[in-house]
Scaffold this active site. Structure first.
Site, short mmCIF file in Angstrom:
data_model
loop_
_atom_site.label_atom_id
_atom_site.label_comp_id
_atom_site.label_asym_id
_atom_site.label_seq_id
_atom_site.Cartn_x
_atom_site.Cartn_y
_atom_site.Cartn_z
N PHE A 113 -10.94 -8.42 -7.64
CA PHE A 113 -10.08 -8.06 -6.51
C PHE A 113 -8.70 -7.56 -6.93
O PHE A 113 -8.02 -6.91 -6.15
CB PHE A 113 -9.96 -9.24 -5.53
CG PHE A 113 -8.72 -10.07 -5.66
CD1 PHE A 113 -8.62 -11.05 -6.62
CD2 PHE A 113 -7.65 -9.84 -4.82
CE1 PHE A 113 -7.46 -11.81 -6.73
CE2 PHE A 113 -6.49 -10.60 -4.93
CZ PHE A 113 -6.40 -11.57 -5.88
N LYS A 114 -8.29 -7.83 -8.16
CA LYS A 114 -6.95 -7.41 -8.55
C LYS A 114 -6.83 -5.88 -8.59
O LYS A 114 -5.73 -5.34 -8.51
CB LYS A 114 -6.54 -8.07 -9.85
CG LYS A 114 -6.37 -9.57 -9.61
CD LYS A 114 -5.83 -10.33 -10.77
CE LYS A 114 -5.60 -11.78 -10.40
NZ LYS A 114 -6.85 -12.51 -10.14
N ASP A 115 -7.97 -5.20 -8.65
CA ASP A 115 -7.94 -3.74 -8.55
C ASP A 115 -7.34 -3.27 -7.23
O ASP A 115 -6.77 -2.18 -7.15
CB ASP A 115 -9.36 -3.16 -8.61
CG ASP A 115 -9.96 -3.25 -10.01
OD1 ASP A 115 -9.20 -3.18 -10.99
OD2 ASP A 115 -11.20 -3.39 -10.11
N LEU A 118 -3.62 -3.50 -8.07
CA LEU A 118 -3.16 -2.91 -9.33
C LEU A 118 -3.52 -1.44 -9.47
O LEU A 118 -2.98 -0.75 -10.34
CB LEU A 118 -3.67 -3.73 -10.51
CG LEU A 118 -2.83 -4.98 -10.72
CD1 LEU A 118 -3.53 -5.97 -11.64
CD2 LEU A 118 -1.45 -4.62 -11.27
N THR A 148 -6.25 -9.99 -13.99
CA THR A 148 -5.04 -9.20 -13.85
C THR A 148 -4.87 -8.27 -15.04
O THR A 148 -4.52 -7.10 -14.89
CB THR A 148 -3.77 -10.09 -13.84
OG1 THR A 148 -3.92 -11.04 -12.80
CG2 THR A 148 -2.53 -9.28 -13.62
#
Ligand SMILES: *Cc1c(COP(=O)(O)O)cnc(C)c1O
Length: 497
Positions: A113-115, A118, A148
């Protein structure tokens, strides 16, 4: 035109900056986090988002928070981020399985989900730098518990005017996570393993950000630090988008009607994701409960039950490594809001956290937490949840998502609350193939990761995502390791200070 939105520091009430400045700085000088001085309201009824695409939703939310970006600038950032790096045009699809809705946030470049945040942060940052006439090279300094790091590397690789240095706990990330990072291309990328846990990495990074002497030498060398960690509001705000989007998809699919409430269950580590859900609720999204799911590092579970945050405990390595965290940095923002945006009080509690490792909140503050429910899921329960859901529905989830799915079942049994609930699904099972196959088959037969991924493809009847396919044949480009104490030196060497 509404009044401009300014950002305050959680630890210094005299500070106030515009969005672009907060994005550039990451962290305030005295160590506080930037928070919006007021939370804007949704620009239209939540149900009206049902006719918008993900990008359009993103623009409608982000323009309220990043109001010193022009329409053209912001749309350019959004279009550069949410493009065919994602393997579905929906960007964040919602699917039903066994009585809950799974919001799949793992269709981006690194299948976690950090995509979501980011992929846009580098564009927000370089746009902000241009606005402020910044000519220094922006050095992204990041501590990662796994996801991350790769998502930031993928976002910043070869972005002009930036360098990115990522520290990860050498033995605290999954083999696929590690491989994804150490094979990262890009002349401006640096990846370093640390002999310590995530909190050691994060602690040392925070110290560097607060080191005045180091800052001076950086600026002499025409560098400036910024953070890609979830403390940057350029990460937080893009995460609000998918809460609104998820709601609007349930409207679109006829699951709920306009104005009806839903719950979200969020697998939580640093408290960034669920905090975005809290802001979405404050914007007026019809959210009833925010269910905060912890793994065996249940410091947040204890906090919600007792009103005491206490990091003095054993750090446990689990099958959901991105949630193996004892200091949830973003909780500071919630603390600030529940003491009525009182920076002095927040600074006092954060001081206690750093000196005593714990603090208590007042009864009045606890009152304001009633929209949150804390649950914790053990290692055994996590594996069982993956297996149970597969048997019930054929749907395979990763261990982080399973921590949340189990928390939701517990919450529902305790509360008898039948409100439709979205489980925020934070990683693809392919990223944690070994834990997932063990949960499903009771063993992995000591198979190599590649074989486990193939097995998962058979079981799930879904195609191996491009982010994993081919990973095993890439050359290893980063081999450096250090002790936590050696991290400063590593940075100085990279930058030639
Ligand atoms: C980072 C991460 C989390 C935790 O999110 P926070 O915003 O830190 O609470 C959960 N699951 C996965 C897969 C992650 O990468």
């Amino acid at each position: 035109m509404s009044k401009e939105l300014r950002y305050k520091s959680t630890r210094d009430s005299s500070l106030s900056v515009r969005a672009s400045e907060a994005i550039l700085k990451g962290l305030s000088n005295e160590g506080g986090l930037f928070v919006p001085e007021r939370v804007p309201s949704l620009p239209m009824p939540a149900a009206a988002f049902a006719s918008l695409s993900y990008r359009e939703c993103a623009y409608e939310i982000m323009r309220l928070f990043f109001d010193d970006f022009s329409e053209e600038e912001l749309k350019h950032c959004i279009e550069s981020a949410y493009d065919d790096k994602f393997d579905t045009a929906e960007i964040a699809p919602v699917r039903e399985a066994s009585g809950a809705w799974y919001l799949e946030l793992f269709h981006g470049a690194t299948i976690a989900f950090k995509d979501m945040a980011l992929s846009i942060l580098p564009h927000l940052m370089t746009t902000a730098a241009r606005k402020h006439g910044v000519e220094d090279t922006i050095v992204i300094l990041t501590a990662t518990s796994g996801d991350t790091g790769k998502a930031a590397l993928a976002g910043f690789a070869d972005v002009e005017g930036t360098k990115i240095i990522v520290f990860y706990p050498k033995d605290g990330v999954s083999p696929v996570q590690k491989l994804q990072m150490v094979t990262q291309r890009g002349d401006n990328t640096f990846v370093i393993g640390v002999d310590g846990n995530f909190d050691d990495c994060q602690g040392a990074v925070k110290k560097m950000f607060n080191d005045g002497e180091l800052k001076k030498r950086l600026s002499d060398g025409h560098f400036r630090f910024s953070s890609a960690n979830s403390i940057n509001i350029g990460r937080l705000v893009p995460q609000i988008v998918y809460y609104v989007y998820a709601y609007s998809r349930l409207i679109k699919n006829g699951v709920i009607k306009e104005g009806e409430e839903i719950n979200f269950t969020v697998p939580t580590g640093n408290f960034g994701n669920i905090l975005a859900g809290y802001y979405a609720k404050r914007m007026g999204l019809p959210v009833k409960m925010l269910i905060c799911a912890s793994n065996e590092n249940r410091v947040l579970f204890d906090f919600f039950r007792s009103g005491t945050y206490d990091k003095n405990r054993k750090f446990i390595l689990t099958s959901s490594p991105s949630m193996d965290i004892l200091v949830s940095s973003n909780l500071e923002r919630l603390i600030y809001h529940i003491c009525d945006d009182n920076a002095e009080k927040t600074a006092e509690l954060m001081k206690l956290l750093s000196t005593e490792g714990k603090y208590d909140i007042s009864e009045g503050m606890r009152e304001k937490l009633k929209d949150f429910a804390g649950y914790a899921t053990s290692q055994r329960e996590t594996g069982e949840m993956i297996d149970t859901l597969f048997k019930e529905s054929g749907y395979i989830i990763d261990p982080h998502t399973a921590v949340a799915a189990h928390a939701y079942r517990q919450y529902r049994a305790d509360s008898k609350d039948e409100t439709p609930t979205v489980i925020v699904s934070t990683a693809s099972p392919y990223k944690f193939a070994s834990s997932v196959v063990r949960a499903l088959e009771g063993k992995t037969d000591d198979k190599e990761d590649k074989a486990l991924i193939d097995r998962l493809e058979e079981l799930s009847k879904t195609k191996i995502p491009p982010a994993v396919d081919g990973l095993f044949s890439l050359p290893i480009l980063h081999r450096k390791t250090t002790s936590p104490e050696g991290m400063v030196l590593a940075v100085e060497e990279i930058l030639g200070l």
